[in-house]
Scaffold this motif. Structure first.
Motif, short mmCIF file in Angstrom:
data_model
loop_
_atom_site.label_atom_id
_atom_site.label_comp_id
_atom_site.label_asym_id
_atom_site.label_seq_id
_atom_site.Cartn_x
_atom_site.Cartn_y
_atom_site.Cartn_z
N LEU A 27 2.46 5.98 -2.54
CA LEU A 27 3.14 5.24 -1.47
C LEU A 27 4.64 5.51 -1.56
O LEU A 27 5.28 5.17 -2.55
CB LEU A 27 2.84 3.76 -1.63
CG LEU A 27 3.44 2.79 -0.61
CD1 LEU A 27 2.88 3.06 0.79
CD2 LEU A 27 3.16 1.35 -1.04
N CYS A 28 5.18 6.11 -0.51
CA CYS A 28 6.58 6.56 -0.54
C CYS A 28 7.41 5.81 0.50
O CYS A 28 7.14 5.89 1.70
CB CYS A 28 6.66 8.06 -0.26
SG CYS A 28 5.68 9.06 -1.40
N ARG A 29 8.40 5.10 0.02
CA ARG A 29 9.37 4.44 0.90
C ARG A 29 10.61 5.34 1.03
O ARG A 29 11.03 5.95 0.05
CB ARG A 29 9.75 3.08 0.32
CG ARG A 29 10.58 2.22 1.26
CD ARG A 29 10.91 0.89 0.62
NE ARG A 29 11.71 0.07 1.54
CZ ARG A 29 12.50 -0.93 1.15
NH1 ARG A 29 12.57 -1.24 -0.13
NH2 ARG A 29 13.19 -1.61 2.04
N THR A 75 1.45 9.00 1.39
CA THR A 75 1.84 8.49 2.70
C THR A 75 3.25 7.94 2.68
O THR A 75 3.70 7.37 1.68
CB THR A 75 0.87 7.39 3.17
OG1 THR A 75 1.28 6.92 4.47
CG2 THR A 75 0.83 6.21 2.21
N GLY A 76 3.93 8.15 3.81
CA GLY A 76 5.26 7.57 3.99
C GLY A 76 5.27 6.60 5.15
O GLY A 76 6.34 6.20 5.61
N ARG A 77 4.10 6.20 5.62
CA ARG A 77 4.02 5.27 6.75
C ARG A 77 4.48 3.88 6.35
O ARG A 77 4.30 3.46 5.21
CB ARG A 77 2.58 5.21 7.27
CG ARG A 77 2.10 6.51 7.90
CD ARG A 77 0.64 6.40 8.32
NE ARG A 77 0.15 7.65 8.92
CZ ARG A 77 -1.11 7.87 9.27
NH1 ARG A 77 -2.03 6.92 9.07
NH2 ARG A 77 -1.47 9.02 9.80
N SER A 78 5.05 3.17 7.31
CA SER A 78 5.50 1.81 7.06
C SER A 78 4.31 0.85 7.06
O SER A 78 3.21 1.20 7.49
CB SER A 78 6.52 1.38 8.13
OG SER A 78 5.88 1.29 9.39
N TYR A 79 4.56 -0.36 6.62
CA TYR A 79 3.50 -1.36 6.51
C TYR A 79 3.46 -2.30 7.72
O TYR A 79 2.88 -3.39 7.62
CB TYR A 79 3.71 -2.19 5.23
CG TYR A 79 2.87 -1.76 4.04
CD1 TYR A 79 2.25 -0.52 3.98
CD2 TYR A 79 2.72 -2.61 2.95
CE1 TYR A 79 1.50 -0.15 2.88
CE2 TYR A 79 1.96 -2.25 1.85
CZ TYR A 79 1.35 -1.02 1.81
OH TYR A 79 0.60 -0.66 0.71
N GLY A 112 -1.72 3.25 3.36
CA GLY A 112 -0.94 2.84 2.20
C GLY A 112 -1.65 1.96 1.21
O GLY A 112 -1.10 1.63 0.15
N LEU A 113 -2.91 1.59 1.52
CA LEU A 113 -3.65 0.76 0.57
C LEU A 113 -5.16 0.74 0.83
O LEU A 113 -5.95 1.14 -0.02
CB LEU A 113 -3.13 -0.69 0.58
CG LEU A 113 -3.88 -1.68 -0.32
CD1 LEU A 113 -3.76 -1.28 -1.79
CD2 LEU A 113 -3.38 -3.10 -0.10
N PHE A 114 -5.54 0.27 2.03
CA PHE A 114 -6.94 -0.10 2.24
C PHE A 114 -7.89 1.10 2.26
O PHE A 114 -8.98 1.03 1.68
CB PHE A 114 -7.08 -0.92 3.52
CG PHE A 114 -6.40 -2.25 3.46
CD1 PHE A 114 -6.71 -3.16 2.46
CD2 PHE A 114 -5.45 -2.61 4.41
CE1 PHE A 114 -6.09 -4.41 2.40
CE2 PHE A 114 -4.82 -3.85 4.36
CZ PHE A 114 -5.13 -4.75 3.36
N ALA A 115 -7.53 2.19 2.92
CA ALA A 115 -8.43 3.34 2.98
C ALA A 115 -8.64 3.98 1.61
O ALA A 115 -9.78 4.24 1.22
CB ALA A 115 -7.94 4.37 4.00
N PRO A 116 -7.58 4.25 0.84
CA PRO A 116 -7.80 4.79 -0.51
C PRO A 116 -8.62 3.85 -1.39
O PRO A 116 -9.48 4.30 -2.16
CB PRO A 116 -6.38 4.98 -1.06
CG PRO A 116 -5.53 5.13 0.15
CD PRO A 116 -6.14 4.23 1.17
N LEU A 117 -8.37 2.55 -1.27
CA LEU A 117 -9.13 1.58 -2.06
C LEU A 117 -10.61 1.61 -1.67
O LEU A 117 -11.49 1.59 -2.54
CB LEU A 117 -8.55 0.18 -1.84
CG LEU A 117 -9.20 -0.98 -2.61
CD1 LEU A 117 -9.12 -0.76 -4.12
CD2 LEU A 117 -8.53 -2.30 -2.22
N ALA A 118 -10.88 1.68 -0.37
CA ALA A 118 -12.27 1.71 0.10
C ALA A 118 -13.00 2.98 -0.33
O ALA A 118 -14.22 2.96 -0.52
CB ALA A 118 -12.30 1.58 1.62
N ALA A 119 -12.26 4.07 -0.48
CA ALA A 119 -12.87 5.36 -0.83
C ALA A 119 -13.02 5.55 -2.34
O ALA A 119 -13.66 6.52 -2.77
CB ALA A 119 -12.03 6.50 -0.26
#
Length: 250
Positions: free
Chosen positions: A224-226, A198-202, A211-218
């Motif tokens: 994570l790309c800035r 993902t390149g989405r902002s926070y 950028g964090l919660f969905a992958p962690l939940a799965a």
């Protein structure tokens, strides 16, 4: 992840118990060429140290509000989980003047000075480097966090039904956050072992979730790309291949 997990900190504990060695956050900054990969165990260690800093040195308590003025970055992800571990409400890009504490990157220091409580600054330099000179009125995160304990125990249990996150005009409890992260994981097609780029902002829920919660939940991981817009099509294709990306949310 376990069905009984009701806070982001619960999700991290489950990930640690399942497979501590697997990657969890792989971070790229395409403006600097930086790449950092954190396993579940390494990420959890950073979270524990940061939670100890938050609860101990900064005297944060459950229900306190922390204005998080950071971009999409691996250290931002650490702060999100550290706050969850303590029970502190994360106000993403929130007003520092109305917060009990503020955590700022190098570009938002002036705005962060409006906070009358504790102030922490992150240089966001490669490898978690410190400021050449700490900004006046701020604790330098890179100086303060290394000496913190590697294990964390909250002084009070975190209430899953208490507010945990405010972003883009929406406030979520820990339990609501976990439920939405699971829904997003399903919508993104994530499963255990998935690698989401993902390149989405926070600064939106969609960015935080991808950028964090969905992958962690799965039970997956995130690339994570800035500054992803600096990467051309060929470069993006090579990254997808080299990082074994299975899903994307750019």
């Amino acid at each position: 992840m376990n069905a009984t997990d009701r806070t982001p900190a619960d999700l991290l504990r489950s990930a640690l118990a399942a497979d501590p060695a697997r990657p969890l956050v792989t971070f790229y900054d395409d403006a600097t060429g930086e790449r950092v990969e954190l396993s579940v165990a390494t990420f959890a260690n950073w979270v524990a140290k940061t939670a100890n800093l938050l609860q101990g040195d900064l005297a944060a308590e459950p229900g306190d509000r922390l204005a998080l003025l950071l971009p999409a970055h691996w250290q931002s992800a650490v702060w999100l989980l550290a706050c969850s571990s303590v029970g502190v409400i994360v106000d993403v890009q929130g007003d520092p003047a109305g917060a009990d504490l503020v955590v700022s990157g190098p570009d938002t220091l002036e705005a962060a000075r409006a906070c009358r409580g504790e102030r922490v600054a992150l240089a966001l330099r490669p490898l978690g480097g410190r400021f050449p000179q700490a900004p006046e009125g701020f604790a330098d995160y890179a100086v303060e966090v290394p000496g913190q304990g590697d294990r964390f125990a909250p002084f009070a249990p975190v209430d899953p039904d208490a507010p945990a996150l405010a972003v883009d005009g929406v406030e979520l409890t820990s339990a609501q956050l976990v439920a939405r992260a699971r829904e997003d994981a399903d919508a993104l097609g994530l499963a255990a072992g998935s690698r989401l780029l993902t390149g989405r902002s926070y600064d939106t829920w969609e960015g935080l979730s991808a950028g964090l919660f969905a992958p962690l939940a799965a039970g997956g991981s995130v690339v994570l790309c800035r500054h992803l817009d600096k990467l051309d099509e060929e470069g993006l294709s090579k990254r997808v291949e080299s990082e074994r990306v299975t899903n994307s949310a750019v």
